[in-house]
Design an enzyme around this catalytic site. Structure first.
Site, short mmCIF file in Angstrom:
data_model
loop_
_atom_site.label_atom_id
_atom_site.label_comp_id
_atom_site.label_asym_id
_atom_site.label_seq_id
_atom_site.Cartn_x
_atom_site.Cartn_y
_atom_site.Cartn_z
N SER B 141 0.82 -1.19 0.00
CA SER B 141 0.00 0.00 0.00
C SER B 141 0.87 1.26 0.00
O SER B 141 1.64 1.46 -0.93
CB SER B 141 -0.96 -0.04 1.20
OG SER B 141 -2.05 0.82 1.02
N ASP B 300 -8.62 -6.24 -4.62
CA ASP B 300 -8.39 -4.87 -4.14
C ASP B 300 -9.31 -3.90 -4.87
O ASP B 300 -9.31 -3.85 -6.10
CB ASP B 300 -6.92 -4.51 -4.36
CG ASP B 300 -6.46 -3.34 -3.52
OD1 ASP B 300 -7.19 -2.33 -3.45
OD2 ASP B 300 -5.37 -3.41 -2.94
N HIS B 329 -8.02 -5.21 -0.19
CA HIS B 329 -6.81 -4.51 0.24
C HIS B 329 -6.36 -4.96 1.63
O HIS B 329 -5.17 -5.08 1.90
CB HIS B 329 -7.05 -3.00 0.23
CG HIS B 329 -5.78 -2.21 0.31
ND1 HIS B 329 -4.87 -2.15 -0.72
CD2 HIS B 329 -5.25 -1.46 1.31
CE1 HIS B 329 -3.84 -1.40 -0.37
NE2 HIS B 329 -4.05 -0.96 0.86
#
Lengths: 355, 355
Positions: B141, B300, B329
């Site tokens: 991320s 995601d 995610h």
């Protein structure tokens, strides 16, 4: 009664009001004089077998259907079909928090269910037109919820059904998503527990509401490819994604009534045809006798095709027809000719299917 | 200085602080005494060629990496690698709004860029360990943003790179999503322009922030399949999705500092390696000499695989390795053995690749 120009014929185009009188709601509330806002296109034939019903989506009205989906040469051609678009209870045109009087005004507005809308539409069609059954019920998003509800609740009254970009049983993800939309509004001190004096007092909340829509209502690819550059509105332009967000997405929602949005959102969260069968979704969808095309949008972020396909598999004789739109759920607004052509192709085929 | 137990070693596990002294930021701000919080695992060998760097994600700390990704028999095995996890500036452990003094406390905290973190990590590694180059930089991320930044800014210092579930250039969709997270906090009157006395005064905003995460951070399928039933935490249980949302997702974010989240979110929105090449993303990614595995997560919702694949195609000699996680995610938290096995398989293969 709060004045809001967005809900006038000047903005929405012509529509009629029909009073259903006192109306008892499934959650126990009562609307003393339920006014239904509707519009019709075409003529009902003598056999009354050319009637098409279109229920509306969250925040939507009959106007989008009129402008985007109905017209000569289209699947929904008024020269052949008698098309009745009925606005949702609570959508700002029908009896709604901001236009109601007395006990049910504003924060006093009772909870409304998808089933209430369907019963109200049935009553309206019977009282005004004597329509016994629909050649087609078609709707997008919350309109799809109502379409499923029609096909399960009144199987004998629905010959064909086309739920677009919506589900028969709302998902937990959708529930949580819708809650964020609601909380964006109710967290605005200007909302004041539903007792604002003008929707403009809730501008901050409506803006945050719109901003969450921008993330889920469109698609990652819509934003990545700058598809918004191809969208045109009269008298307004944009050259950055921030400007599109401000002048299109926010502008749309800032015009609306906060309590109307909340009423519809509460209803959306609880759409579920399995209420008719003690929670058994397969049993509920198994009741459907309408020839059904289930039409999700490929890029939809909260009614993804797989959720719709799982339901379609439970509808006897149904077919899955995935629609293409880079705009995701907002593809419903008909930004793309490719999308509209595919809708027309499918609806045309469905309407030609003998039942 | 606001006390917040979430950022103590009791909650985060052991970590070290290292002062980089006065630190000039890319946006023009200055941190007089930048304290970097880091943790190491394993031993640096004499050749200093077994060093692995892990930068942290939004709201994350070194603790998750320690608990979920690092261990004997894993790809990131401390018996073989010297692993340095460096917390982000502003994440609550490093110098951050709530623990800073003077002009940069709270609302005075300056804007920090991904590039600032990377420069700070480079300085830390040089000062403390004399590390010249990393055998691997890996992060998820915002950690992926920093991984890309490392590989573009210091190509000669990064032999291998594994950006997981993140992008080199933030997308408009991500920008808008992140903005909704920020607005959820700043719209809480308790936030008070950043000058609250305790993070608990911003509980409403943190709750709305968490609620938006629940919609985008996980996946439609996670909620649909009730995958949360398989997730276990000590001393807390849930039997409905609403309880999981309350006791897991909300609980996580309600413990955190609002200004820390805002500082990281601002940084996240602006991650962009093309700043090094006048906006030319292909030129920036073309600089990378590290052997790179780009590893998006299949479900995601805001770093979708296609966005990551488009960037991967611009990195010379790189490979796309899509990770499976129904948690979307938040798959980064390692709820699934299948996900962790796939991460290990890919990182193991990458670490074995001669460069």
């Amino acid at each position: 009664m709060i004045e809001n120009p967005f809900y006038t014929p000047e903005v929405q185009g012509a529509y009629h009001l029909h009073s259903l009188g006192g109306f008892d709601l499934e959650e126990g509330g009562h609307i003393p004089d339920l006014q239904m806002a509707y519009a019709t296109y075409g003529e009902l034939n003598e056999a009354k077998d050319n009637a098409v019903l279109i229920p509306t989506w969250f925040s939507g009205t009959h106007a989008t259907w009129e402008q985007v989906y109905i017209g000569p040469g289209r699947a929904l051609d008024p020269s052949r079909w008698f098309i009745v678009v009925v606005n949702q209870i609570g959508n700002g045109l029908c009896t709604s928090p901001h236009n109601a009087d007395g006990d049910i005004a504003m924060s006093g507005f009772p909870h409304v269910r998808i089933g209430d809308d369907v019963r109200a539409q049935q009553q309206l069609a019977a009282e005004l037109f004597g329509i016994e059954r629909w050649a087609l019920v078609v709707g997008g998003s919350m309109g799809a919820q109502q379409t499923y509800e029609w096909a399960v609740r009144f199987p004998e009254r629905v010959l064909r059904a086309a739920p677009i970009a919506g589900t028969a049983q709302n998902t937990p993800h959708d529930f949580l998503f819708t809650q964020t939309l609601m909380d964006a509004i109710t967290s605005d001190p200007g909302w004041n527990g539903g007792e604002y004096r003008s929707h403009t007092e809730v501008a901050d909340g409506l803006r945050r509401h719109a901003d969450i829509w921008a993330v889920l209502g469109l698609s990652t690819e819509f934003w990545k490819t700058e598809f918004w550059r191809t969208i045109e509105l009269p008298d307004v332009t944009w050259s950055t994604f921030e400007e599109f967000q401000e002048r299109f997405v926010r502008a749309v929602f800032l015009a609306m009534d906060p309590n109307a949005l909340l009423s519809m959102a509460w209803k959306w969260q609880r759409g579920d045809v399995a209420r008719h069968t003690g929670g058994d979704l397969a049993a509920a969808l198994g009741r459907i006798t309408a020839k059904t095309f289930v039409m999700p949008i490929d890029e939809d972020m909260f009614f993804p095709p797989r959720d719709c396909a799982a339901e379609q598999a439970l509808v006897p004789g149904s077919e899955l027809r995935v629609l293409p739109s880079i705009a995701g759920h907002f593809g419903l607004f008909g930004f793309e000719k490719t999308y509209l052509d595919e809708v027309d192709r499918n609806l045309g085929e469905l309407l030609e299917t003998p039942v």
